[in-house]
Design an enzyme around this catalytic site. Structure first.
Site, PDB file in Angstrom:
ATOM      1  N   CYS A  75      13.621   9.943   7.415  1.00 24.67           N
ATOM      2  CA  CYS A  75      13.365   9.470   9.254  1.00 24.67           C
ATOM      3  C   CYS A  75      14.997  10.061   9.851  1.00 24.67           C
ATOM      4  O   CYS A  75      14.890  10.256  11.161  1.00 24.67           O
ATOM      5  CB  CYS A  75      12.582   7.786   9.354  1.00 24.67           C
ATOM      6  SG  CYS A  75      13.226   6.676   7.958  1.00 24.67           S
ATOM      7  N   GLU A  80       8.882   0.765  11.264  1.00 24.01           N
ATOM      8  CA  GLU A  80       9.761   1.696  10.725  1.00 24.01           C
ATOM      9  C   GLU A  80       9.556   2.810  11.142  1.00 24.01           C
ATOM     10  O   GLU A  80       9.112   3.813  10.197  1.00 24.01           O
ATOM     11  CB  GLU A  80      10.894   2.221  10.122  1.00 24.01           C
ATOM     12  CG  GLU A  80      11.936   0.932   8.905  1.00 24.01           C
ATOM     13  CD  GLU A  80      12.458   0.771  10.336  1.00 24.01           C
ATOM     14  OE1 GLU A  80      13.223   0.948  11.118  1.00 24.01           O
ATOM     15  OE2 GLU A  80      13.183  -1.041  10.649  1.00 24.01           O
ATOM     16  N   LYS A  88       0.883  -0.987   0.514  1.00 23.63           N
ATOM     17  CA  LYS A  88       0.281  -0.027   0.026  1.00 23.63           C
ATOM     18  C   LYS A  88       1.004   0.901  -0.136  1.00 23.63           C
ATOM     19  O   LYS A  88       1.527   2.193   1.153  1.00 23.63           O
ATOM     20  CB  LYS A  88      -0.727  -0.141   1.162  1.00 23.63           C
ATOM     21  CG  LYS A  88      -2.168   0.395   0.868  1.00 23.63           C
ATOM     22  CD  LYS A  88      -1.899   2.519   1.098  1.00 23.63           C
ATOM     23  CE  LYS A  88      -2.064   2.722   1.780  1.00 23.63           C
ATOM     24  NZ  LYS A  88      -1.128   4.841   1.682  1.00 23.63           N
ATOM     25  N   GLU A  95       9.657  15.351  16.056  1.00 21.02           N
ATOM     26  CA  GLU A  95      10.062  15.031  14.495  1.00 21.02           C
ATOM     27  C   GLU A  95       9.244  16.054  13.401  1.00 21.02           C
ATOM     28  O   GLU A  95       8.332  16.366  13.293  1.00 21.02           O
ATOM     29  CB  GLU A  95       9.587  13.534  13.549  1.00 21.02           C
ATOM     30  CG  GLU A  95      10.121  13.091  12.479  1.00 21.02           C
ATOM     31  CD  GLU A  95       9.845  12.085  12.193  1.00 21.02           C
ATOM     32  OE1 GLU A  95       8.731  11.676  12.168  1.00 21.02           O
ATOM     33  OE2 GLU A  95      11.102  11.286  11.328  1.00 21.02           O
TER      34      GLU A  95
END
Ligand code: NAD
Length: 502
Positions: free
Chosen positions: A294, A260, A185, A395
């Protein structure tokens, strides 16, 4: 793909389900983040499409068309796919750059070469993997034991928009190498390279149903896959918030889960560091792809003795970065992915100011006619950041660097580890032993010494703490697409082992 660059046609991409190219009534527009122009449209998948994909993946698994092939035969298909991708590398780099604004300058080496390397690595690992090995003999009869690893069945891969080909490959390659079926996906903002990947697997002879790509909303199609009873494992890359939700959904059927998630990587400059090299490395670590990676190093930790000279050099070099059209080879920084993401980054910049951090460099949008359309944020540096500020804790996923001062190396290690995240980190030093001593104490899945973004296939990648669960890449990644089984074999004839024997 070349059609994307012709002015008159807008290509329409389909989903790949059970070896068929499938359209849907609804479609999405894929817009260039640099120009906001529509570059392609794509079928919008639904829960029904997800069900079809899972059922076909399961059917292919049960028929054994892939899992029962000799591992070397599976490897041949994967290696053929890798060769085909390599032959299209320049063209696919352009596609990757067009869909999410990744600068062409680093797209071929940073996306295509990396994805192809990982595919070859897992193909070869899968071909030679010890799926069955003898264990020690045991018990009164000197019984024999076999430790076996077998495929998990249907694996779902939920992939974000930032580096979809690499992050998708980290899931698809080990899953296929071990004999599983896969449903991918992609994110709706950047699905095109994963659709091309499916095309190359098909051309290389992967049997129908073994790999499926279903597009659609994360909260609809993604969530459905995460809780589907016929899906045995879900591998997800994205935000920590969505990762928690995926884990919760997956718990309904006790799925295997690899996550992750986000990061807030510390980049620790030791007093003896080569300052010029560290400045270059910190900029690359934080600003590559406008910070939308990331493992980006977004907190730089500086000793007081280096602070002023370091930040002065940092800004001097940032001023020389070329911001603009990501398709041009000289461009260092392109746009961010979307208007929503740009808004989120500017919100973080405002919060940092209100918390008392010093906006040391820029914090705005680049100016000029080239930036009238598209989602632009100038590289930004905050100084006098303390580790309790939001800008140091959350983040941002944008080109924003926080500079934090430290007193002693002990203090730097404490600040580095004071985070909910633990994906990656870096140390800058001329002293190998000092670098290693710090690296061993940082709570992060990857620690670079005098480097950043190096992710070779033979090494694990993943997060401590809320940066994730499990590891991708490296040998253990393949194991995480298998179930481990103990087969115990007592002698074929002879005494019973039962305490109730009469
Ligand atoms: P996200 O985590 O929401 O999306 C990642 C993927 O998950 C996409 O394919 C999405 O469609 C899917 N998804 C969304 N909701 C889902 C659900 N309930 N169940 C299953 N799948 C679902 O990320 P985003 O919305 O693109 O970005 C938000 C923030 O996440 C960014 O600002 C950034 O901070 C972070 N992010 C991190 C990474 C990373 O690699 N660490 C990647 C992308 C985004």
């Amino acid at each position: 793909v070349s059609e994307i660059y012709s002015k008159n046609t807008i290509p329409h991409a389909l989903m790949y389900i059970d070896g068929q190219w499938v359209d849907s009534a609804e479609r999405y527009e894929i817009r260039s983040p640099a120009t906001e122009q529509v570059i392609a449209t794509i079928a919008k998948g639904s829960i029904e499409h997800a069900d079809l994909a899972v059922t076909s993946a399961r059917r292919a698994f049960e028929a054994g068309v892939w899992r029962d092939l000799a591992p070397e035969k599976r490897a041949e298909v994967l290696l053929r796919t890798a060769d085909q991708l390599a032959a299209r590398s320049a063209e696919l780099a352009k596609l990757a750059s067009a869909e999410n604004g990744f600068p062409m300058r680093i797209a071929e080496a940073g996306i295509l070469d990396v994805a192809i390397d990982f595919l070859r690595y897992f193909a070869r690992l899968g071909a030679t993997y010890p799926y069955e090995k003898a264990g020690p003999s045991f018990g009164p009869l000197n019984s024999e034991g076999i430790i076996r690893r077998e495929a998990l069945e249907v694996c779902a891969a939920i992939v974000p928009w930032n580096v979809p080909l690499v992050l998708g490959m980290w899931k698809i390659a080990p899953a296929l190498a071990a004999g599983n079926s896969v449903v991918v996906k992609p994110d709706q903002l950047a699905p095109l390279t994963l659709i091309e990947l499916a095309r190359e697997f098909e051309r290389a002879g992967l049997p129908a149903g073994v790999l499926n790509v279903v597009t659609g909303e994360g909260t609809v199609v993604g969530a459905h896959l995460a809780q589907h009873p016929l899906v045995g494992k879900v591998a997800f890359t994205g935000s920590t918030a969505t990762g928690r939700e995926v884990m919760r959904l997956a718990s309904s059927t006790v799925k295997r889960v690899t996550l992750e998630l986000g990061g807030k990587a510390p980049s620790i400059v030791l007093e003896d560091a080569d300052v010029d090299r560290a400045v270059d490395g910190v900029i690359y670590g934080c600003m590559a792809y406008s910070g939308q990676i990331c493992e980006s190093g977004t907190r730089v930790l500086l000793p007081h003795s280096l602070h002023d000279a370091f930040v002065a050099k940092l800004v001097e070099r940032l001023k020389k970065l070329k911001i603009g059209d990501p398709s041009l080879p000289q461009t260092d920084l392109g746009p961010v992915i979307s208007a929503a993401q740009r808004g989120r980054i500017f919100d973080f910049i405002e919060i940092a100011k209100s918390e008392g951090a010093t906006l040391f460099y820029d914090g705005g949008r680049p100016e000029g006619p080239d930036f009238a359309r598209g989602f632009w944020v100038a590289p930004t540096v905050f100084t006098e950041v303390t580790n309790d500020m939001q800008i140091a804790r959350e983040e941002v996923f944008g080109p924003v660097l926080s500079v934090i001062r430290y007193d002693t190396v002990e203090d730097a290690i404490r600040i580095a580890n004071d985070s909910q995240y633990g994906l990656s980190a870096g140390v800058w030093t001329r002293d190998r032993q000092a670098g290693l001593a710090v690296a061993r104490r940082i709570q992060a899945g990857t620690v670079w010494i005098n480097d950043w973004h190096a992710l070779p296939p033979g090494y694990p990648f993943g997060g401590y703490k809320q940066s994730g669960v499990g590891r991708e890449a490296g040998e253990s990644a393949l194991a995480q697409y298998t179930e481990e089984k103990f087969i115990a074999i007592a002698p074929m004839e002879g005494a019973s082992t039962s305490p109730f024997a009469r």
